[in-house]
Design a protein around this motif. Structure first.
Motif, mmCIF file in Angstrom:
data_model
loop_
_atom_site.group_PDB
_atom_site.id
_atom_site.type_symbol
_atom_site.label_atom_id
_atom_site.label_comp_id
_atom_site.label_asym_id
_atom_site.label_seq_id
_atom_site.Cartn_x
_atom_site.Cartn_y
_atom_site.Cartn_z
ATOM 1 N N GLY A 76 0.817 -1.191 0.000
ATOM 2 C CA GLY A 76 0.000 0.000 0.000
ATOM 3 C C GLY A 76 0.860 1.255 0.000
ATOM 4 O O GLY A 76 2.088 1.199 0.159
ATOM 5 N N PHE A 77 0.224 2.405 -0.178
ATOM 6 C CA PHE A 77 0.946 3.672 -0.272
ATOM 7 C C PHE A 77 1.203 4.187 1.136
ATOM 8 O O PHE A 77 0.259 4.500 1.872
ATOM 9 C CB PHE A 77 0.123 4.666 -1.080
ATOM 10 N N HIS A 78 2.473 4.315 1.484
ATOM 11 C CA HIS A 78 2.796 4.585 2.884
ATOM 12 C C HIS A 78 4.235 5.044 3.021
ATOM 13 O O HIS A 78 5.059 4.875 2.117
ATOM 14 C CB HIS A 78 2.625 3.313 3.710
ATOM 15 N N GLY A 79 4.559 5.549 4.202
ATOM 16 C CA GLY A 79 5.924 5.730 4.656
ATOM 17 C C GLY A 79 6.135 4.850 5.878
ATOM 18 O O GLY A 79 5.376 4.930 6.848
ATOM 19 N N THR A 80 7.137 3.997 5.835
ATOM 20 C CA THR A 80 7.381 3.060 6.936
ATOM 21 C C THR A 80 7.992 3.780 8.134
ATOM 22 O O THR A 80 8.938 4.561 7.991
ATOM 23 C CB THR A 80 8.334 1.933 6.489
ATOM 24 N N LEU A 81 7.470 3.482 9.321
ATOM 25 C CA LEU A 81 8.047 3.958 10.573
ATOM 26 C C LEU A 81 8.639 2.808 11.377
ATOM 27 O O LEU A 81 9.732 2.919 11.908
ATOM 28 C CB LEU A 81 6.989 4.699 11.386
ATOM 29 N N LYS A 82 7.902 1.704 11.481
ATOM 30 C CA LYS A 82 8.464 0.451 12.022
ATOM 31 C C LYS A 82 8.238 -0.633 10.981
ATOM 32 O O LYS A 82 7.093 -0.919 10.615
ATOM 33 C CB LYS A 82 7.816 0.049 13.341
ATOM 34 N N PRO A 83 9.314 -1.237 10.480
ATOM 35 C CA PRO A 83 9.178 -2.221 9.403
ATOM 36 C C PRO A 83 8.386 -3.453 9.837
ATOM 37 O O PRO A 83 8.237 -3.735 11.040
ATOM 38 C CB PRO A 83 10.629 -2.594 9.087
ATOM 39 N N PRO A 84 7.859 -4.207 8.873
ATOM 40 C CA PRO A 84 7.053 -5.397 9.187
ATOM 41 C C PRO A 84 7.780 -6.382 10.087
ATOM 42 O O PRO A 84 8.984 -6.627 9.924
ATOM 43 C CB PRO A 84 6.785 -5.992 7.801
ATOM 44 N N PHE A 85 7.017 -6.951 11.029
ATOM 45 C CA PHE A 85 7.581 -7.903 11.981
ATOM 46 C C PHE A 85 6.531 -8.949 12.342
ATOM 47 O O PHE A 85 5.334 -8.680 12.313
ATOM 48 C CB PHE A 85 8.053 -7.189 13.260
ATOM 49 N N ARG A 86 7.012 -10.134 12.658
ATOM 50 C CA ARG A 86 6.145 -11.194 13.181
ATOM 51 C C ARG A 86 6.064 -11.059 14.697
ATOM 52 O O ARG A 86 6.984 -10.540 15.334
ATOM 53 C CB ARG A 86 6.676 -12.576 12.793
ATOM 54 N N LEU A 87 4.971 -11.539 15.265
ATOM 55 C CA LEU A 87 4.774 -11.410 16.705
ATOM 56 C C LEU A 87 5.621 -12.421 17.469
ATOM 57 O O LEU A 87 5.753 -13.583 17.069
ATOM 58 C CB LEU A 87 3.302 -11.616 17.058
#
Length: 222
Positions: free
Chosen positions: A53-64
Motif C-alpha cells: 500500500g501507499f505509505h511511509g514506513t516507521l516500524k518495518p514489518p515484523f512477526r509477533l
C-alpha cells in the motif's frame, strides 16, 4: 482477520491517499484493489510496492513474538502514540532514490526520524527474532557493518541512523527510464502538502494473501 506480520506506517488521507491507491493498484485503507491509472507499464512498474500500500514506513514489518497478541500490539501502539509529539517537514517532493521513485520530505527531517526511532524501540518487545533465513535474505543486499548491527539489534538494517522516510512509488527501474516515470507520476500527483505534518501513525497488518491493510490510526498527542 488473522495477520502474519504487523508494521507501523504513516498513511496519507484524502487526495494523496486516492492517488497512491490508484497508482499502486491497491488501497490499503479499505483493503481492496483499486483501478490503476491508464499508464502503459504501470502494473509492472508498481508490482513490488503494491502489496504494502501507499505509505511511509516507521516500524518495518515484523512477526509477533511468542505469547504476543494483536490486542497487545494495538495497546502498545496506542500507549506510544499518546506519548509522542507530532513531527513536521517543509513538504514532500518527488525524488529518485537509486533506481526507484518515491516521495520524500523536504528540509529538516529530524522530527520524523525521532518518531520512527521511537516506533522501532517502543514496539520491539512485540517482535519475534528473525529466523536464519530472514537474516540471510537481508544480507543478500550487501549490508554495511552499521546496517548489519542494526539488523541484529532491531530486525531491520535501515532504521535509526540508516533511516530515510519515503513513500515508495515504483519498484526498481532502468536508470534511463527514471525521467519518463517521474513525468508519469507528476502528471497524476495532487498538490503535495506544504508543510508535511506527521501527526498520526497507522498500525497495519499483512493478510494471508500477502497484502497489507489498515487496522487502526493513532493520533500523536504527546
Amino acid at each position: 482477520m488473522s495477520y502474519t506480520r504487523f508494521a507501523v506506517y504513516w498513511m496519507p488521507e484524502g487526495a494523496l491517499a486516492e492517488f497512491g491507491a490508484r497508482w499502486l493498484g491497491w488501497d490499503a485503507l479499505s483493503g481492496q484493489p483499486a483501478d490503476q491509472f491508464a499508464v502503459p507499464g504501470l502494473d509492472d512498474a508498481t508490482m513490488t510496492p503494491r502489496k504494502y500500500g501507499f505509505h511511509g514506513t516507521l516500524k518495518p514489518p515484523f512477526r509477533l513474538a511468542d505469547g504476543v497478541t494483536q490486542a497487545d500490539v494495538q495497546a502498545g501502539v496506542a500507549k506510544m502514540a499518546a506519548s509522542l509529539a507530532p513531527a513536521a517537514a517543509e513538504g514532500l517532493s518527488l525524488t529518485p532514490l537509486g533506481r526507484f521513485l518515491a516521495l520524500t520530505p523536504d528540509g529538516d527531517n529530524s522530527g520524523i526520524a525521532r518518531v520512527a526511532a521511537t516506533c522501532v524501540k517502543a514496539l520491539d518487545a512485540f517482535r519475534a527474532p528473525l529466523s536464519d533465513a530472514d537474516l540471510e535474505r537481508r544480507r543478500k543486499a550487501g549490508l554495511s557493518e552499521a546496517q548489519e548491527a542494526l539488523l541484529l539489534r532491531w530486525g531491520y538494517p535501515y532504521v535509526m541512523e540508516q533511516f530515510r522516510f519515503h513513500l515508495t512509488l515504483t519498484g526498481k527501474l532502468h536508470k534511463r527510464d527514471l525521467p519518463l516515470w517521474a513525468d508519469h507520476v507528476a502528471a497524476h500527483l495532487p498538490d503535495l502538502p506544504r508543510p508535511f505534518v506527521l501527526d498520526q501513525v497507522a498500525l497495519v497488518g499483512e493478510r494471508p494473501d500477502g497484502r497489507f491493510e489498515l487496522i487502526h490510526r493513532y493520533a500523536l498527542t504527546g
